[in-house]
Design a protein around this motif. Sequence first.
Motif, PDB file in Angstrom:
ATOM      1  N   ALA A  27     115.327 -35.910 -12.513  1.00 19.71           N
ATOM      2  CA  ALA A  27     113.894 -35.691 -12.752  1.00 19.71           C
ATOM      3  C   ALA A  27     113.065 -36.233 -11.598  1.00 19.71           C
ATOM      4  N   PHE A  76     110.857 -27.947 -15.964  1.00 22.55           N
ATOM      5  CA  PHE A  76     112.098 -28.656 -15.647  1.00 22.55           C
ATOM      6  C   PHE A  76     112.885 -28.813 -16.940  1.00 22.55           C
ATOM      7  N   TRP A 121     117.196 -29.009 -18.712  1.00 18.57           N
ATOM      8  CA  TRP A 121     118.577 -29.369 -18.433  1.00 18.57           C
ATOM      9  C   TRP A 121     119.471 -28.872 -19.564  1.00 18.57           C
TER      10      TRP A 121
END
Length: 400
Positions: free
Chosen positions: A122, A165, A167
């Motif tokens: 991050a 963002f 994951w």
Amino acid sequence: MGPFRVLYLDMNSFFASVEQQLDSSLRGRPVAITAMENEHGCVVAASYEAKAFGVKTGTSVKDARRLCPGIAFRASRHRLYVRYNLRVAEVLDRHAELVRIRSVDEFQLALSGEATTLPGAAELVATLKAAVAAEVGECLRFSAGIGPNHLLAKIAGKLEKPNGFQWLFADNMPDRIAHLALDDLPGISSAMRDRLMRAGVRDVAALCQLDPRHARAIWRSVEGERFVRSLQCMDIPLVQTKRGGYGNSKVLAPAFRRPTEAYLVSRWLIEKSSARLRRDGRVAASFSLFMSPIGRRGWGRSVKCAPSQDTATFLRINRALWREAWPYIRGAELMSIGVHLADVDHLVTRTGDLLLPLRPAERTASERASVAMDYINDRWGAGTIRLGINRPHPGFFERG
């Protein structure tokens, strides 16, 4: 070391963002990038402001005006976008390990050290976003995804747009992507989706739980096993792919749609494709011609030939195929045409021919003439020497 190995960056509305960066009057406005500067064109990229009105890739200019009054149109400048792609790549590579430029608007980076953990990744993504904004342009933003392999990182990068963002790893798979349709996943075409459905695999969760050996059977290829193992969070590296061929296709502007004009464009496409073939030291053993008449089904043919890199050889085959197609396309207008040189191999592996005579890996006289033509065109400009009459049709994608 954490579970993450790959960082995938997907630039947001890249073409439109470049235009907004260069022209401040476009910032915050709906912008569409078009393939032609007239009402017959279509949208090839749209800003997020335009997407909010339903304008997307493939929308006609006419429909885009109807959906979004006041939308700004700009002709595509592909070379400009490539230059911006390289500028972004240079910034990324200074801050992390850039492994691949996957396309004009996608990048793959390797993660190591602290960046293999979620907090470390991050922090790296925040650094990259700030660096691209400061050094390339504040309008240039991207969505980022991380994962244990390139497939999951790519999927993660498309989960939150724009400027997001996300994951994917063992702790949140497959629940995090269970809402996606099968063909939302990269590499799953509509035909593969149908094949999976017939095999009883009806959703992403079921695909993630599939036995990799069963996936190989469904795909009829080891790629199916690799795909499912990647979804199961295994570290599956990308494999080098063999180049399948060289070709060019062209959506024709109205002035080029008559068959007599389109034929001359096809000759130009062949000169471009065969020059690329020679540049890479390759030969091709088949030639294909495709055309899409307006209001009729598409037409296409492939012809086998002796392995060659000679422009004149492919032009002769092309002329014969146009004669074959003529009864079908006479009186029609062609929306697009394409040529493809396939069954590619290296010149150095080509066997000789006792009847010509020609030694192994030796060029024919005509091929040597083509190489000389390439040299002159590189030195003095494209089209300085041509094999007969052709009609260049570079279009807007090659502007900039």
